[in-house]
Structure formats: C-alpha cells, structure tokens
Design a protein around this motif. Structure first.
Motif, PDB file in Angstrom:
ATOM      1  N   ARG A 127       0.840  -1.197   0.000  1.00 30.07           N
ATOM      2  CA  ARG A 127       0.000   0.000   0.000  1.00 30.07           C
ATOM      3  C   ARG A 127       0.874   1.247   0.000  1.00 30.07           C
ATOM      4  NH1 ARG A 127      -2.462   0.078   6.078  1.00 30.07           N
ATOM      5  NH2 ARG A 127      -0.632   0.918   7.102  1.00 30.07           N
ATOM      6  N   ASP A 128       0.313   2.318  -0.471  1.00 26.79           N
ATOM      7  CA  ASP A 128       0.923   3.645  -0.489  1.00 26.79           C
ATOM      8  C   ASP A 128       2.286   3.723  -1.174  1.00 26.79           C
ATOM      9  OD1 ASP A 128      -1.287   4.664   0.846  1.00 26.79           O
ATOM     10  OD2 ASP A 128      -0.409   4.336   2.813  1.00 26.79           O
ATOM     11  N   PRO A 129       2.460   3.067  -2.339  1.00 29.71           N
ATOM     12  CA  PRO A 129       3.741   3.266  -3.028  1.00 29.71           C
ATOM     13  C   PRO A 129       3.792   4.682  -3.607  1.00 29.71           C
ATOM     14  CG  PRO A 129       2.276   2.003  -4.424  1.00 29.71           C
ATOM     15  CD  PRO A 129       1.570   2.195  -3.106  1.00 29.71           C
ATOM     16  N   SER A 130       4.988   5.232  -3.720  1.00 29.68           N
ATOM     17  CA  SER A 130       5.126   6.546  -4.340  1.00 29.68           C
ATOM     18  C   SER A 130       4.707   6.443  -5.802  1.00 29.68           C
ATOM     19  CB  SER A 130       6.578   7.031  -4.237  1.00 29.68           C
ATOM     20  OG  SER A 130       7.409   6.235  -5.058  1.00 29.68           O
ATOM     21  N   GLU A 131       4.493   7.586  -6.419  1.00 29.36           N
ATOM     22  CA  GLU A 131       4.095   7.594  -7.828  1.00 29.36           C
ATOM     23  C   GLU A 131       5.152   6.911  -8.689  1.00 29.36           C
ATOM     24  OE1 GLU A 131       3.191  10.925 -11.216  1.00 29.36           O
ATOM     25  OE2 GLU A 131       2.557  11.358  -9.165  1.00 29.36           O
ATOM     26  N   ASN A 132       6.420   7.164  -8.383  1.00 30.65           N
ATOM     27  CA  ASN A 132       7.535   6.579  -9.119  1.00 30.65           C
ATOM     28  C   ASN A 132       7.539   5.053  -8.989  1.00 30.65           C
ATOM     29  OD1 ASN A 132      10.059   6.425 -10.469  1.00 30.65           O
ATOM     30  ND2 ASN A 132      11.133   6.484  -8.514  1.00 30.65           N
ATOM     31  N   VAL A 133       7.390   4.557  -7.765  1.00 28.83           N
ATOM     32  CA  VAL A 133       7.387   3.111  -7.509  1.00 28.83           C
ATOM     33  C   VAL A 133       6.147   2.460  -8.128  1.00 28.83           C
ATOM     34  CG1 VAL A 133       7.240   1.350  -5.693  1.00 28.83           C
ATOM     35  CG2 VAL A 133       8.815   3.271  -5.436  1.00 28.83           C
ATOM     36  N   SER A 134       4.998   3.095  -7.980  1.00 25.73           N
ATOM     37  CA  SER A 134       3.766   2.564  -8.538  1.00 25.73           C
ATOM     38  C   SER A 134       3.848   2.464 -10.060  1.00 25.73           C
ATOM     39  CB  SER A 134       2.592   3.458  -8.138  1.00 25.73           C
ATOM     40  OG  SER A 134       1.391   2.946  -8.631  1.00 25.73           O
ATOM     41  N   PHE A 135       4.392   3.493 -10.698  1.00 19.77           N
ATOM     42  CA  PHE A 135       4.541   3.493 -12.154  1.00 19.77           C
ATOM     43  C   PHE A 135       5.452   2.353 -12.595  1.00 19.77           C
ATOM     44  CE2 PHE A 135       6.727   4.851 -16.043  1.00 19.77           C
ATOM     45  CZ  PHE A 135       5.624   4.986 -16.886  1.00 19.77           C
ATOM     46  N   PHE A 136       6.572   2.176 -11.877  1.00 18.41           N
ATOM     47  CA  PHE A 136       7.500   1.104 -12.235  1.00 18.41           C
ATOM     48  C   PHE A 136       6.839  -0.262 -12.075  1.00 18.41           C
ATOM     49  CE2 PHE A 136      10.693  -2.096 -11.322  1.00 18.41           C
ATOM     50  CZ  PHE A 136      11.537  -1.947 -12.406  1.00 18.41           C
ATOM     51  N   LEU A 137       6.190  -0.485 -10.936  1.00 21.70           N
ATOM     52  CA  LEU A 137       5.567  -1.788 -10.679  1.00 21.70           C
ATOM     53  C   LEU A 137       4.438  -2.091 -11.658  1.00 21.70           C
ATOM     54  CD1 LEU A 137       5.439  -1.897  -6.773  1.00 21.70           C
ATOM     55  CD2 LEU A 137       6.917  -3.241  -8.288  1.00 21.70           C
ATOM     56  N   SER A 138       3.758  -1.053 -12.144  1.00 21.34           N
ATOM     57  CA  SER A 138       2.667  -1.289 -13.090  1.00 21.34           C
ATOM     58  C   SER A 138       3.173  -1.863 -14.415  1.00 21.34           C
ATOM     59  CB  SER A 138       1.877  -0.002 -13.345  1.00 21.34           C
ATOM     60  OG  SER A 138       2.667   0.940 -14.054  1.00 21.34           O
ATOM     61  N   GLY A 139       4.462  -1.699 -14.701  1.00 23.02           N
ATOM     62  CA  GLY A 139       5.037  -2.248 -15.918  1.00 23.02           C
ATOM     63  C   GLY A 139       5.671  -3.613 -15.741  1.00 23.02           C
ATOM     64  N   VAL A 140       5.642  -4.145 -14.531  1.00 32.44           N
ATOM     65  CA  VAL A 140       6.243  -5.452 -14.245  1.00 32.44           C
ATOM     66  C   VAL A 140       5.136  -6.504 -14.185  1.00 32.44           C
ATOM     67  CG1 VAL A 140       7.595  -6.794 -12.576  1.00 32.44           C
ATOM     68  CG2 VAL A 140       8.143  -4.380 -12.957  1.00 32.44           C
ATOM     69  N   PRO A 141       5.251  -7.575 -14.971  1.00 32.01           N
ATOM     70  CA  PRO A 141       4.225  -8.627 -14.944  1.00 32.01           C
ATOM     71  C   PRO A 141       4.075  -9.240 -13.550  1.00 32.01           C
ATOM     72  CG  PRO A 141       5.739  -8.973 -16.767  1.00 32.01           C
ATOM     73  CD  PRO A 141       6.313  -7.866 -15.941  1.00 32.01           C
ATOM     74  N   ASN A 142       2.868  -9.636 -13.213  1.00 36.34           N
ATOM     75  CA  ASN A 142       2.526 -10.336 -11.959  1.00 36.34           C
ATOM     76  C   ASN A 142       2.588  -9.462 -10.718  1.00 36.34           C
ATOM     77  OD1 ASN A 142       2.219 -12.817 -13.370  1.00 36.34           O
ATOM     78  ND2 ASN A 142       4.427 -13.082 -13.330  1.00 36.34           N
ATOM     79  N   THR A 143       2.611  -8.144 -10.867  1.00 36.29           N
ATOM     80  CA  THR A 143       2.611  -7.293  -9.678  1.00 36.29           C
ATOM     81  C   THR A 143       1.251  -6.665  -9.427  1.00 36.29           C
ATOM     82  OG1 THR A 143       3.378  -5.371 -10.954  1.00 36.29           O
ATOM     83  CG2 THR A 143       5.060  -6.705  -9.819  1.00 36.29           C
TER      84      THR A 143
END
Length: 149
Positions: A127-143
């Motif tokens: 929960r509460d990832p920063s915008e930078n972390v959230s953007f990166f994770l959204s591009g990683v499969p299975n996250t």
C-alpha cells in the motif's frame, strides 16, 4: 539583531506507542488481531534494489516466522489434519511510503515473497507506493495482484 535558523531532524517515529528504532530494515509497525484473523503492517524506509533484496527478504521471513510462531520460515507443520480446520485469515501489508525507488530485483522479491506467503495462507499486499514506484511496478508482470484494494 541577528536571526538564526535551526534545523531539526526526527530520529525516531512513533506509531501506536511503539518507536521504530531502525526503519531502514523491515520493521513491524502494527499487528492487529481480530476474530476473523490478523493483519500486520510492515514498513521499510529505503530503496528496494538488487543489493538489499536478500536482506529485505530474510528480515520479512523472520518477521513472518515470529508472527506465526514458527522457528523457521520454511518450517512446515508435521501434523496434517484429516479435515481442514478453518484458518484465521492472515494479512501482511507492506507500507511502501518509505520506499523511494525500486528496480526489477526489488519487484521480483515482492512477487517471490507474495508467492511464499500465499503457500502459508498469508495474503501479502502493498500500500501507499510513491508515484515513481507505482509506475515502475505497473510495468512489471505479476505485480498487479500485490496492490491493496
């Protein structure tokens, strides 16, 4: 008359009457038990990169072993009941407000931890990832299933 400014830094953060002594290591903030289960919140204030993923993972395993009462995270129960008992739902939430950056190794570590905990009937969410972390994770499969609803 000369005016001087004084800078202050916070050396400890207090949550629910608990002081987190070292938030650069995964730290258990809250552990709420209720009739339906148990929810624990984990905090980590550092980037999650290849060089600290193993330390992060080992510390999470230790915290989970302490929460479940197991001596070792990998320990499996010897007695398997004939009828499945109703298990209390356990949830481990990783509060990512302190994680400023993450790389592919960090994302893979989160996926691995989620899969290991799922095998132990523990739900792992972030929960509460920063915008930078959230953007990166959204591009990683299975996250996508890691994010708290």
């Amino acid at each position: 008359m000369e005016t001087r400014q004084i800078a202050f830094s916070i050396t400890a953060v207090q949550w629910h009457n608990t002081i987190a002594p070292d938030v650069s290591s995964p730290t258990l903030l809250e552990n709420d038990e209720c009739e339906s289960g148990e929810t624990s919140v984990l905090f980590f204030a550092s980037s999650l990169f290849y060089f600290n993923c193993e330390r992060f993972e080992k510390k999470v395993h230790k915290i989970v072993a302490d929460l479940t009462g197991e001596k070792d995270f990998q320990e499996q129960p010897e007695d398997i009941p004939m009828l499945l008992e109703k298990l209390k739902e356990r949830i481990l939430i990783f509060d990512m407000r302190g994680v400023s950056n993450i790389d592919l190794s960090g994302a893979n570590t989160l996926i691995k931890i989620s899969q290991e905990l799922k095998a132990k009937h523990i739900i792992f969410k972030i929960r509460d990832p920063s915008e930078n972390v959230s953007f990166f994770l959204s591009g990683v499969p299975n996250t996508d299933n890691l994010f708290e609803a």
